[in-house]
Design an enzyme around this catalytic site. Structure first.
Site, short mmCIF file in Angstrom:
data_model
loop_
_atom_site.label_atom_id
_atom_site.label_comp_id
_atom_site.label_asym_id
_atom_site.label_seq_id
_atom_site.Cartn_x
_atom_site.Cartn_y
_atom_site.Cartn_z
N HIS A 82 -13.34 66.59 -93.25
CA HIS A 82 -14.09 66.93 -94.46
C HIS A 82 -15.58 66.66 -94.24
O HIS A 82 -15.97 65.58 -93.80
CB HIS A 82 -13.59 66.09 -95.65
N TYR A 211 -14.14 63.36 -107.29
CA TYR A 211 -14.09 62.12 -108.09
C TYR A 211 -14.65 62.49 -109.46
O TYR A 211 -15.77 62.99 -109.55
CB TYR A 211 -14.97 61.03 -107.47
N PRO A 303 -9.83 51.15 -104.53
CA PRO A 303 -9.77 52.34 -103.66
C PRO A 303 -10.87 53.38 -103.92
O PRO A 303 -10.98 54.35 -103.20
CB PRO A 303 -8.39 52.92 -103.94
N LYS A 307 -12.18 52.59 -98.79
CA LYS A 307 -12.55 51.64 -97.74
C LYS A 307 -11.40 50.74 -97.24
O LYS A 307 -11.51 50.17 -96.16
CB LYS A 307 -13.66 50.72 -98.27
N TYR A 401 -20.25 56.09 -97.63
CA TYR A 401 -18.90 56.67 -97.72
C TYR A 401 -18.33 56.92 -96.31
O TYR A 401 -17.17 56.63 -96.05
CB TYR A 401 -18.97 57.99 -98.50
P1 FAS Z 1 -0.46 46.18 -95.64
O1 FAS Z 1 -0.26 45.53 -96.98
O2 FAS Z 1 -0.49 47.67 -95.54
O3 FAS Z 1 0.67 45.69 -94.63
C1 FAS Z 1 1.09 44.33 -94.62
C2 FAS Z 1 2.48 44.28 -94.04
O4 FAS Z 1 2.87 42.90 -93.95
C3 FAS Z 1 3.50 44.98 -94.92
O5 FAS Z 1 4.27 45.87 -94.15
C4 FAS Z 1 4.34 43.83 -95.49
O6 FAS Z 1 5.70 44.19 -95.67
C5 FAS Z 1 4.21 42.79 -94.40
N1 FAS Z 1 4.40 41.41 -94.90
C6 FAS Z 1 3.99 40.88 -96.08
N2 FAS Z 1 4.38 39.58 -96.16
C7 FAS Z 1 5.04 39.29 -95.01
C8 FAS Z 1 5.68 38.13 -94.50
N3 FAS Z 1 5.72 37.00 -95.20
N4 FAS Z 1 6.26 38.19 -93.27
C9 FAS Z 1 6.22 39.34 -92.54
N5 FAS Z 1 5.63 40.49 -92.98
C10 FAS Z 1 5.05 40.45 -94.20
N6 FAS Z 1 -6.97 52.02 -99.22
C11 FAS Z 1 -7.75 53.12 -99.14
O7 FAS Z 1 -8.63 53.18 -98.28
N7 FAS Z 1 -7.55 54.18 -100.00
C12 FAS Z 1 -6.56 54.16 -100.95
O8 FAS Z 1 -6.38 55.11 -101.70
C13 FAS Z 1 -5.72 53.04 -101.07
N8 FAS Z 1 -4.70 53.00 -101.99
C14 FAS Z 1 -3.93 51.87 -102.09
C15 FAS Z 1 -2.87 51.79 -103.02
C16 FAS Z 1 -2.08 50.63 -103.11
C17 FAS Z 1 -0.96 50.55 -104.13
C18 FAS Z 1 -2.33 49.53 -102.27
C19 FAS Z 1 -1.51 48.25 -102.39
C20 FAS Z 1 -3.37 49.61 -101.33
C21 FAS Z 1 -4.16 50.78 -101.23
N9 FAS Z 1 -5.18 50.90 -100.28
C22 FAS Z 1 -5.97 51.99 -100.17
C23 FAS Z 1 -5.44 49.84 -99.38
C24 FAS Z 1 -4.44 49.94 -98.27
O9 FAS Z 1 -4.52 51.17 -97.64
C25 FAS Z 1 -4.70 48.77 -97.36
O10 FAS Z 1 -6.07 48.63 -97.07
C26 FAS Z 1 -3.92 48.87 -96.06
O11 FAS Z 1 -2.57 49.02 -96.37
C27 FAS Z 1 -4.19 47.59 -95.28
O12 FAS Z 1 -3.28 47.52 -94.27
P2 FAS Z 1 -2.69 46.10 -93.82
O13 FAS Z 1 -3.81 45.12 -93.69
O14 FAS Z 1 -1.83 46.40 -92.65
O15 FAS Z 1 -1.81 45.56 -95.06
C1 PHB Z 2 -6.25 59.11 -101.40
O1 PHB Z 2 -6.19 60.28 -100.95
O2 PHB Z 2 -5.25 58.40 -101.59
C2 PHB Z 2 -7.61 58.53 -101.71
C3 PHB Z 2 -8.74 59.14 -101.22
C4 PHB Z 2 -10.00 58.61 -101.51
C5 PHB Z 2 -10.08 57.47 -102.30
C6 PHB Z 2 -8.94 56.84 -102.78
C7 PHB Z 2 -7.68 57.38 -102.49
O3 PHB Z 2 -11.31 56.95 -102.58
#
Ligand code: FAS
Ligand code: PHB
Length: 420
Positions: A82, A211, A303, A307, A401
């Site tokens: 993009h 957005y 989100p 980032k 961004y």
């Molecule tokens: P994660 O949380 O992805 O992974 C952690 C892992 O550790 C999981 O698999 C979990 O099962 C495991 N774990 C937890 N406790 C444990 C234990 N006691 N023992 C062993 N394993 C354990 N970021 C964006 O940039 N854009 C978005 O749109 C966006 N939307 C999101 C929506 C939601 C609902 C959430 C929760 C996050 C969102 N994020 C978004 C942020 C997300 O992408 C995180 O930054 C990303 O998953 C980070 O990755 P990890 O650090 O690997 O953590």
């Molecule tokens: C998404 O595609 O999930 C998304 C993209 C940009 C954002 C947040 C979520 O800032």
């Protein structure tokens, strides 16, 4: 003093990684590429992890890291580059031409689920060890020269001896809690609203992300491919996902999209629907002895600035380089700098995500009276006017961004820290 029970199985590796989300898997892959042995301990199953719908936008830094890890083949084929995105302010559309405003930087639209899937397959193909569906994970003696992790899998108790522990276990994991409270300095802002996300196998309503700031609340039109869309609506924290039928979601989204866009919207059944709370959170420091906090285990961003995943990848990049310097003898105590280097980028991303969230969401702040609220609305309207109608203002959004500012900043800090 920890006593090993007779039935406990002993394991050994260089780096114990807790968590097989994108942080843990990417770190494991980069370390394996450098010949640094590692074992991942994960609480959930691989299928469960792939069922979580999260990020969608990858900065160039993460794209390069995936190439370095040797897992970018499918992303190059199926991802979409993009050159810009839009901000619609009360229905008026403004394009942020990130490529022109940042001298060529772009972002990659490729879902976190697919990144995780690619990393899982790569780890399997190199025969690296991951203990999925583990329980009772406990970190021991991170301030000694011989830390270890105990956990249970299929009723068998394990003791994993290691040199270092990477806590990649997300916000609700055990790693951050394993650092004594008195050593942790935590910063938090909880936003008074959440994001209701919907995934559908329908063509995206536009070629780029939009957005939307509206009087009814924020909305985001995103995508995963030319046939799969991802949409978000700002909702009150009191809402439950079961309060929102698909029809209700589509009807509200149409009211928040610019009129000419809403007319193009193709609706369909949701294949995933969930509400995520929004918070800004940072734990300082991001290490304690031989335990390092990586990604969501150390920090959370709303989100709005896309980032979260990119920040996790930046931590992984820094830690994998420091561990490499430690093991190859270039700098035996290089890992001591991890937290200081990582936090520089973390706070940049935290501030940008907080700023984008405040600028694009409307919400009542209980701490403000009516006059203060309307005054703040004028400030934010002027803020958006500067950032949407002046090239300089758009440039400020664009360079943050794509991650240039914090990426360049990170490189500068890594150079100063003799990391690159
Ligand atoms: P994660 O949380 O992805 O992974 C952690 C892992 O550790 C999981 O698999 C979990 O099962 C495991 N774990 C937890 N406790 C444990 C234990 N006691 N023992 C062993 N394993 C354990 N970021 C964006 O940039 N854009 C978005 O749109 C966006 N939307 C999101 C929506 C939601 C609902 C959430 C929760 C996050 C969102 N994020 C978004 C942020 C997300 O992408 C995180 O930054 C990303 O998953 C980070 O990755 P990890 O650090 O690997 O953590
Ligand atoms: C998404 O595609 O999930 C998304 C993209 C940009 C954002 C947040 C979520 O800032």
């Amino acid at each position: 003093m920890f006593s090993t029970s007779i039935k406990m199985q002993s394991l050994k590796t260089k780096i114990a990684i807790i968590g097989a989300g994108p942080s843990g898997l990417l770190l494991g892959q980069l370390l394996a590429k450098k010949g640094i042995d590692n074992i991942i301990i994960e609480r959930a199953s691989g299928e469960y992890i792939l069922g979580r719908i999260r990020a969608g936008i990858l900065e160039q830094g993460l794209v390069s890291l995936l190439a370095e890890a040797g897992v970018d083949e499918r992303m190059k084929k199926e991802g979409h580059i993009h050159d810009g995105f839009e901000i619609a302010h009360y229905g008026k559309r403004h394009r942020i031409d990130i490529k022109a405003l940042t001298n060529g930087s772009t972002v990659m639209c490729y879902g976190q689920t697919e990144v995780t899937r690619d990393l899982m397959q790569a780890r399997q193909s190199i025969g690296a060890t991951t203990y999925y569906e583990s329980s009772d994970v406990v970190i021991h003696e991170q301030n000694s020269n011989s830390p270890f992790v105990t956990f249970t899998k299929n009723g068998i108790e394990y003791k994993l001896d290691c040199d270092y522990i990477a806590g990649c276990d997300g916000f609700h994991g055990v790693s951050r809690q394993s650092i004594p409270k008195e050593k942790r300095n935590e910063f938090e802002r909880i936003y008074p609203f959440g994001w209701l996300g919907l995934l559908s196998d329908t063509p995206p309503v536009a070629d780029e992300l939009i957005y939307c700031k509206t009087k009814r609340g924020f909305a985001l039109a995103s995508m995963r491919s030319s046939t799969r869309s991802r949409y978000y609506l700002q909702v009150p924290l009191t809402d439950k996902v079961e309060d929102w039928s698909d029809d209700a979601f589509w009807a509200e989204l149409k009211k928040r999209l610019p009129e000419d866009v809403a007319e193009m919207l193709i609706t369909g059944p949701s294949i995933e629907k969930s509400i995520a709370p929004l918070r800004s959170f940072v734990c300082e420091p991001m290490q304690d002895g031989r335990l390092f906090l990586v990604g969501d285990a150390a920090h959370i961003v709303p989100p709005t600035g896309a980032k979260g995943l990119n920040l996790a990848a930046s931590d992984v990049s820094t830690l994998s380089k420091l561990l490499d310097k430690t093991y190859n003898g270039e700098e035996p105590d290089a890992v001591a700098k991890y937290s200081e280097i990582a936090l520089k980028r973390v706070w940049h991303a935290e501030r940008f995500s907080w700023w984008m969230s405040n600028m694009l969401h409307e919400y009542d702040d209980d701490n403000m009276n009516e006059n203060e609220t309307k005054t703040l609305e004028r400030f934010m309207a002027s803020e958006l006017d500067f950032h949407l109608n002046y090239e300089e203002g758009k440039k400020v959004i664009a360079i943050q961004y794509v991650g240039t500012v914090s990426y360049t900043h990170l490189r500068a800090h890594e150079t100063k820290a003799n990391l690159v």
